[in-house]
Structures are given as structure tokens and as C-alpha cells.
Design a protein around this motif. Structure first.
Motif, PDB file in Angstrom:
ATOM      1  N   LEU A   1     -11.868 -20.814   8.699  1.00  0.00           N
ATOM      2  CA  LEU A   1     -12.889 -19.881   8.565  1.00  0.00           C
ATOM      3  C   LEU A   1     -12.700 -18.679   7.762  1.00  0.00           C
ATOM      4  CD1 LEU A   1     -14.455 -20.213  12.224  1.00  0.00           C
ATOM      5  CD2 LEU A   1     -15.015 -21.650  10.251  1.00  0.00           C
ATOM      6  N   TYR A   2     -13.626 -18.424   6.805  1.00  0.00           N
ATOM      7  CA  TYR A   2     -13.420 -17.150   6.001  1.00  0.00           C
ATOM      8  C   TYR A   2     -13.941 -15.901   6.654  1.00  0.00           C
ATOM      9  CZ  TYR A   2     -14.178 -14.279   1.913  1.00  0.00           C
ATOM     10  OH  TYR A   2     -13.926 -13.225   1.111  1.00  0.00           O
ATOM     11  N   ASP A   3     -13.021 -15.324   6.824  1.00  0.00           N
ATOM     12  CA  ASP A   3     -13.303 -13.827   7.722  1.00  0.00           C
ATOM     13  C   ASP A   3     -14.295 -13.080   6.901  1.00  0.00           C
ATOM     14  OD1 ASP A   3     -12.632 -11.333   8.649  1.00  0.00           O
ATOM     15  OD2 ASP A   3     -11.374 -12.150   9.893  1.00  0.00           O
ATOM     16  N   GLY A   4     -13.936 -12.759   5.591  1.00  0.00           N
ATOM     17  CA  GLY A   4     -15.034 -11.678   4.963  1.00  0.00           C
ATOM     18  C   GLY A   4     -14.519 -10.240   4.828  1.00  0.00           C
ATOM     19  N   ASN A   5     -13.592 -10.024   5.971  1.00  0.00           N
ATOM     20  CA  ASN A   5     -12.773  -8.673   5.837  1.00  0.00           C
ATOM     21  C   ASN A   5     -11.658  -8.626   5.070  1.00  0.00           C
ATOM     22  OD1 ASN A   5     -15.128  -8.000   7.624  1.00  0.00           O
ATOM     23  ND2 ASN A   5     -13.753  -8.921   9.441  1.00  0.00           N
TER      24      ASN A   5
ATOM     25  N   LEU B   1       0.898  -1.291  -0.064  1.00  0.00           N
ATOM     26  CA  LEU B   1       0.039   0.122  -0.101  1.00  0.00           C
ATOM     27  C   LEU B   1       0.961   1.231   0.020  1.00  0.00           C
ATOM     28  CD1 LEU B   1      -2.829   0.766   0.082  1.00  0.00           C
ATOM     29  CD2 LEU B   1      -2.804   1.056   2.422  1.00  0.00           C
ATOM     30  N   ASN B   2       1.702   1.334   0.965  1.00  0.00           N
ATOM     31  CA  ASN B   2       2.706   2.418   1.017  1.00  0.00           C
ATOM     32  C   ASN B   2       3.885   2.014   1.944  1.00  0.00           C
ATOM     33  OD1 ASN B   2       1.747   2.639   3.488  1.00  0.00           O
ATOM     34  ND2 ASN B   2       0.685   4.698   3.221  1.00  0.00           N
ATOM     35  N   GLU B   3       4.692   3.148   2.353  1.00  0.00           N
ATOM     36  CA  GLU B   3       5.817   2.727   3.209  1.00  0.00           C
ATOM     37  C   GLU B   3       5.485   2.134   4.415  1.00  0.00           C
ATOM     38  OE1 GLU B   3       8.415   5.938   3.303  1.00  0.00           O
ATOM     39  OE2 GLU B   3       9.004   5.980   1.255  1.00  0.00           O
ATOM     40  N   GLU B   4       4.295   2.331   4.782  1.00  0.00           N
ATOM     41  CA  GLU B   4       3.991   1.823   6.352  1.00  0.00           C
ATOM     42  C   GLU B   4       2.857   0.796   6.303  1.00  0.00           C
ATOM     43  OE1 GLU B   4       3.111   4.862   9.498  1.00  0.00           O
ATOM     44  OE2 GLU B   4       2.833   6.364   7.650  1.00  0.00           O
ATOM     45  N   TYR B   5       2.309   0.398   5.477  1.00  0.00           N
ATOM     46  CA  TYR B   5       1.036  -0.446   5.307  1.00  0.00           C
ATOM     47  C   TYR B   5       1.034  -1.536   4.249  1.00  0.00           C
ATOM     48  CZ  TYR B   5      -0.562   2.298   9.272  1.00  0.00           C
ATOM     49  OH  TYR B   5      -0.679   2.991  10.601  1.00  0.00           O
ATOM     50  N   ILE B   6       0.386  -2.619   4.494  1.00  0.00           N
ATOM     51  CA  ILE B   6       0.105  -3.678   3.676  1.00  0.00           C
ATOM     52  C   ILE B   6      -1.369  -3.786   3.530  1.00  0.00           C
ATOM     53  CG2 ILE B   6       0.307  -5.996   2.794  1.00  0.00           C
ATOM     54  CD1 ILE B   6       3.035  -5.932   4.399  1.00  0.00           C
ATOM     55  N   LEU B   7      -1.869  -4.188   2.566  1.00  0.00           N
ATOM     56  CA  LEU B   7      -3.283  -4.629   2.232  1.00  0.00           C
ATOM     57  C   LEU B   7      -3.484  -5.893   1.993  1.00  0.00           C
ATOM     58  CD1 LEU B   7      -6.356  -3.409   2.206  1.00  0.00           C
ATOM     59  CD2 LEU B   7      -6.024  -3.138  -0.185  1.00  0.00           C
ATOM     60  N   CYS B   8      -4.369  -6.747   2.898  1.00  0.00           N
ATOM     61  CA  CYS B   8      -4.855  -8.093   2.801  1.00  0.00           C
ATOM     62  C   CYS B   8      -6.386  -8.200   2.582  1.00  0.00           C
ATOM     63  CB  CYS B   8      -4.238  -8.950   3.848  1.00  0.00           C
ATOM     64  SG  CYS B   8      -2.558  -9.207   3.830  1.00  0.00           S
ATOM     65  N   SER B   9      -6.633  -9.124   1.772  1.00  0.00           N
ATOM     66  CA  SER B   9      -8.146  -9.293   1.674  1.00  0.00           C
ATOM     67  C   SER B   9      -8.449 -10.773   1.453  1.00  0.00           C
ATOM     68  CB  SER B   9      -8.571  -8.527   0.384  1.00  0.00           C
ATOM     69  OG  SER B   9      -8.112  -9.110  -0.964  1.00  0.00           O
ATOM     70  N   ARG B  10      -9.922 -11.181   1.608  1.00  0.00           N
ATOM     71  CA  ARG B  10     -10.252 -12.579   1.559  1.00  0.00           C
ATOM     72  C   ARG B  10      -9.339 -13.285   2.405  1.00  0.00           C
ATOM     73  NH1 ARG B  10     -13.876 -13.356  -2.698  1.00  0.00           N
ATOM     74  NH2 ARG B  10     -13.243 -15.578  -2.693  1.00  0.00           N
ATOM     75  N   ILE B  11      -9.257 -13.085   3.797  1.00  0.00           N
ATOM     76  CA  ILE B  11      -8.761 -13.933   4.758  1.00  0.00           C
ATOM     77  C   ILE B  11      -9.189 -14.878   5.414  1.00  0.00           C
ATOM     78  CG2 ILE B  11      -7.511 -13.755   7.276  1.00  0.00           C
ATOM     79  CD1 ILE B  11      -6.476 -11.106   6.292  1.00  0.00           C
ATOM     80  N   TRP B  12      -8.574 -16.157   5.409  1.00  0.00           N
ATOM     81  CA  TRP B  12      -8.951 -17.463   6.025  1.00  0.00           C
ATOM     82  C   TRP B  12      -8.397 -17.613   7.212  1.00  0.00           C
ATOM     83  CZ3 TRP B  12     -12.704 -20.971   4.172  1.00  0.00           C
ATOM     84  CH2 TRP B  12     -13.156 -20.549   2.796  1.00  0.00           C
ATOM     85  N   TYR B  13      -8.970 -17.934   8.365  1.00  0.00           N
ATOM     86  CA  TYR B  13      -8.241 -18.137   9.621  1.00  0.00           C
ATOM     87  C   TYR B  13      -8.249 -19.235  10.436  1.00  0.00           C
ATOM     88  CZ  TYR B  13     -12.435 -16.893  12.157  1.00  0.00           C
ATOM     89  OH  TYR B  13     -13.645 -16.582  12.651  1.00  0.00           O
ATOM     90  N   TYR B  14      -7.492 -20.106  10.849  1.00  0.00           N
ATOM     91  CA  TYR B  14      -7.270 -21.241  11.275  1.00  0.00           C
ATOM     92  C   TYR B  14      -6.972 -20.984  12.892  1.00  0.00           C
ATOM     93  CZ  TYR B  14      -6.683 -22.628   6.682  1.00  0.00           C
ATOM     94  OH  TYR B  14      -6.908 -22.670   5.316  1.00  0.00           O
ATOM     95  N   ARG B  15      -7.631 -21.589  13.720  1.00  0.00           N
ATOM     96  CA  ARG B  15      -7.507 -21.567  15.393  1.00  0.00           C
ATOM     97  C   ARG B  15      -6.547 -22.627  15.707  1.00  0.00           C
ATOM     98  NH1 ARG B  15     -10.349 -17.963  18.202  1.00  0.00           N
ATOM     99  NH2 ARG B  15     -12.361 -17.008  17.208  1.00  0.00           N
ATOM    100  N   SER B  16      -5.831 -22.397  16.738  1.00  0.00           N
ATOM    101  CA  SER B  16      -4.826 -23.673  17.269  1.00  0.00           C
ATOM    102  C   SER B  16      -5.476 -24.742  17.365  1.00  0.00           C
ATOM    103  CB  SER B  16      -4.383 -23.085  18.736  1.00  0.00           C
ATOM    104  OG  SER B  16      -3.542 -23.878  18.978  1.00  0.00           O
ATOM    105  N   GLY B  17      -4.591 -25.784  16.507  1.00  0.00           N
ATOM    106  CA  GLY B  17      -5.151 -27.352  16.639  1.00  0.00           C
ATOM    107  C   GLY B  17      -6.248 -27.618  15.523  1.00  0.00           C
ATOM    108  N   GLN B  18      -6.746 -26.666  14.814  1.00  0.00           N
ATOM    109  CA  GLN B  18      -7.668 -26.956  13.842  1.00  0.00           C
ATOM    110  C   GLN B  18      -6.855 -27.195  12.318  1.00  0.00           C
ATOM    111  OE1 GLN B  18     -10.585 -23.924  13.879  1.00  0.00           O
ATOM    112  NE2 GLN B  18     -11.759 -24.907  15.567  1.00  0.00           N
TER     113      GLN B  18
END
Length: 423
Positions: A81-85, A60-77
Motif C-alpha cells: 500500500l502506498y503511504d503517501g507520507n 539528512l545529517n548525523e542523526e537522521y535519514i529522510l525517506c519518501s514515497r514509502i510503500w508498506y507491506y503487512r505481514s503475510g501480504q
């Protein structure tokens, strides 16, 4: 997100796996020594570790990165799950700020993998007023603007109007640009409207460039203002078609002002406009005042404009297979052909050819030379598969010396995107 020691973030695809287990991450960090390890994250205010896998990641710029369509995995799984954010990530601290997918559902889809493969520049833009501008990959596509402040409540607004949507294709290499003041220019191609270049003024209103002006591309010059590229095609009975290129600044106020008659002009037999297909490539060097147009025909010629000196010239390379651009620096552009680096210094007026010190005969290359978003002016990265044992290799090549470093990555998912984090 644990990225404090990262020089680059690598987003890896879901290709056939022979060494990776099902719980391996697809997001990795590369440190200054070239080591590649999985990125881990912590839930704020807890000791819970989670694994975050974005489907797309953007500088994005010198300070930030932009991520989208994130999946997250909890410990041990081993299922996600699709975050949607979408999220803004601070490069230094790793702290993440949410862009609410319920509030802006159209912003959830920013998968431009097809366009990136075709060389389309879909990277976000920023202005000098601390605003960011991003394409949203709907059909048609739209540009959204949001402020890089008040991260507890990120709000967005659509820039381009419904009657002038952006239909992205592999032919349109430069779909939008933003100047320092927040004015936004886009390219529109519709069957009923033909081709148009639309300027959306930061203070409201728009301007349609007349078709007779021949505008085929645009860029931001050294002073942060817009410049336009126009071309006109003529037939000469002696040698065929001749092209006249004009480059000129535009002044954006209550009225849009530019002087096409007194523009900087170059006549040539080389096609830089990509007639009807807009397959030209345009690069602005890191110094901000040298702008390079690549030929869209079967030559390796370049049209070079200096927005500070207001000069234009044509530069020729050796004939042969079209060279890939692998990097730019303050004064130079680097291209690759026949396993050698072709460097042209536009200030010193010198060209040099440096062989790469790596034997490619025992490897199958699986990514194009210009695929990766890597540190400018230092190195480019090539992905390859070694034929003897099918190991995936990451080959980092110094653009000045041709010296290569080879890393055999423990995970064997192919790298899709590389984004620079550290300096």
C-alpha cells in the motif's frame, strides 16, 4: 525500523530477478562485515511486523535519514500500500517520524533518480539552527525548510519564490546551497530571464546577483559563510580564449556586501564554469576550507581554493579519459581512471596512483564509479555483474590502498542508492 547494526542502507531497484522471490524487500542494511540483509520494521506499540520500501532515501545529517514515497507491506501480504507520507528516521534508534503527505502533498515526490544519474547534487542541507532544507521534485522544483524539532507536528515553509523557480536538468550540478545562518542561494535558468543566482536571506528578502558579476557557482566556506565564484571570458589572439576566475566571500546583513575588485583571482585557459551549460563540479572537502572545481572541458584540471588562507591554484592531472571522483577526505580528493585510483593531497602537495587489486576483465560494470553515497575518505563501492554466472557483485575498494573486498549479494536487485548510517 531495525537498523541498529547497520553501517549503510541500500535501496535496491526493481531490475530483472532470477533469485529473489516476490516478497523480498527493496531496502537492505549492510553491517560492518559487509553482510547485506533485508530491513524489517515494527508497528509502534504492537508486535506487528511490516516491510517498508521507500522510493527514495537521503542522508539528512548525523542523526537522521529522510525517506519518501514509502510503500508498506503487512505481514503475510505480497502486495503493498502506498503511504503517501515522508519520514525522518533516527539512525541510532530506527524510530520514524511522519511528514504528513495530506498537509504537504507536493513534498511526496522527491524522486531525483534522473538528476542523480547526471551528477546533480540534490542532497538535503542543514543550517546551524537545527533546520533542514530539501528540494521538492515538482516542475518547477522548490526548496522547503523544516525544523528538526517537535517531530509530533512537522511544519514546512517554501523558501524560493514562484517567480524564481528551479528548473533542474543534467547541466545544473549545484541547484542550491544553505549557509550556517540559514541563508539560501539558488540557481535559476529561465528562457525569458536568462541565468540568475538568487540569494534568499534568512531574515526575509532576496538579492539578485547582477549578470555583469559573472557568478556561476557558490559554496559555504570554513566559517559557515557564503563564497561566490565568478568568471570572465576573454579572447587572446595568440592562443584563443582565456578565463579569469574570481572567488570572494559575501557578507549578508541589511545589505549584501562583497568586493569583486579585490577578489582572489586566477587566469587560465581551462574552462571551469561550463559556459552556458554549468556542467562544472564543485567539491568541498571534509575539513571545510578546501574547495575544488573540476574542469568542464576535456582536461582533468582542477581549480583549488582555500577559503581559510584565501589562496587559489590550478592542479593538473594526467591527460586521458575524464577521471571520475569517487571520494573526498580532509585533505584529499580521489579520482578513478583506467582501474586505478588517483589521489591528490592538497596539503602535502603530493599525487599518487594506486592500482585496484581486482581483475575487471571477467565482469560487466553496471554502475558508474561515482554513483554511491558512501563513507567519505575511506572506500567507494562499485556494482558489477560476473560474466561466468551473471552473479551481482558489490566491490568495496579502499581508496588509500586499492585493496578490494568482493561480496556476492544473495538478492539480485541492483543497488540504486547507498546511505551511510554508522560511523
Amino acid at each position: 525500523m531495525d537498523i541498529a547494526d547497520a553501517q549503510m542502507l541500500a535501496l535496491c531497484g526493481s531490475g530483472a530477478q532470477t533469485k529473489s522471490s516476490t516478497d523480498d524487500l527493496s531496502l537492505f542494511k549492510i553491517d560492518k562485515d559487509g553482510n547485506m540483509t533485508a530491513v524489517r520494521s515494527m508497528v509502534d506499540g504492537t508486535n506487528e511486523e511490516v516491510r517498508l520500501v521507500p522510493e527514495s532515501i537521503w542522508p539528512l545529517n548525523e542523526e537522521y535519514i529522510l525517506c519518501s514515497r514509502i510503500w508498506y507491506y503487512r505481514s503475510g501480504q505480497d502486495w503493498g500500500l502506498y503511504d503517501g507520507n515522508s519520514y525522518l528516521i533516527n539512525k541510532k534508534t530506527g524510530r520514524m517520524y511522519v511528514i504528513d503527505g495530506n498537509k504537504y502533498p507536493e513534498f511526496m515526490d522527491t524522486d531525483f533518480s534522473y538528476q542523480i544519474e547526471k551528477g546533480v547534487d540534490v542532497n538535503p542541507r542543514t543550517d546551524n539552527l537545527n533546520n533542514a532544507y530539501c528540494l521538492v521534485h515538482t516542475y518547477p522544483s522548490y526548496i522547503y525548510k523544516f525544523a528538526l524539532k517537535n517531530f509530533d507536528n512537522i511544519t514546512m515553509q517554501k523558501v524560493n519564490l514562484d517567480q524564481f523557480p528551479i528548473y533542474l536538468s543534467g547541466n545544473c550540478k549545484h541547484p542550491f546551497e544553505v549557509d550556517a545562518a540559514g541563508n539560501c542561494m539558488t540557481y535559476v535558468r529561465l528562457d525569458d530571464l536568462g541565468e540568475k543566482n538568487i540569494l534568499y536571506k534568512a531574515d526575509g528578502g532576496l538579492y539578485e546577483f547582477p549578470e555583469s558579476d559573472g557568478v556561476f557557482d557558490y559554496f559555504v566556506g570554513y566559517n559557515g559563510n557564503f563564497f561566490c565564484c565568478s568568471y570572465f571570458k576573454y579572447f587572446n589572439s595568440s592562443y584563443g580564449y582565456e578565463y579569469e576566475y574570481k572567488i570572494y566571500p559575501i557578507k549578508i546583513g541589511t545589505q549584501i556586501e562583497y568586493n569583486l575588485k579585490n577578489a582572489t583571482v586566477k587566469k587560465t585557459q581551462t574552462d571551469y564554469a561550463g559556459y552556458r551549460d554549468r556542467i562544472t563540479g564543485l567539491y568541498t572537502l571534509e575539513n571545510g576550507f578546501i574547495h575544488v572545481l573540476l574542469s568542464s572541458d576535456d582536461t582533468n584540471n582542477m581549480l583549488v581554493y582555500n577559503s581559510k588562507d584565501n589562496t587559489i591554484k590550478e592542479v593538473g592531472f594526467l591527460p586521458g579519459e575524464m577521471e571520475k571522483v569517487v571520494g573526498i577526505s580532509n585533505n584529499c580528493i580521489y579520482r578513478i581512471m583506467n582501474n586505478s585510483i588517483y589521489k591528490y593531497d592538497f596539503i602535502a602537495e603530493e599525487k599518487s596512483v594506486t592500482p585496484i587489486d581486482f581483475d575487471f576483465s571477467g565482469c560487466a560494470i553496471y554502475r558508474d564509479w561515482d554513483t554511491y553515497n558512501v563513507p567519505q575518505g575511506s572506500k567507494f563501492i562499485l556494482g558489477a555483474i560476473r560474466n561466468s554466472d551473471m552473479a551481482r557483485l558489490r566491490i568495496e575498494v579502499d581508496m588509500e590502498t586499492g585493496i578490494s573486498k568482493v561480496f556476492e549479494d544473495a538478492q539480485d536487485r541492483p543497488i540504486v542508492t547507498l546511505v551511510q548510517v554508522g560511523s
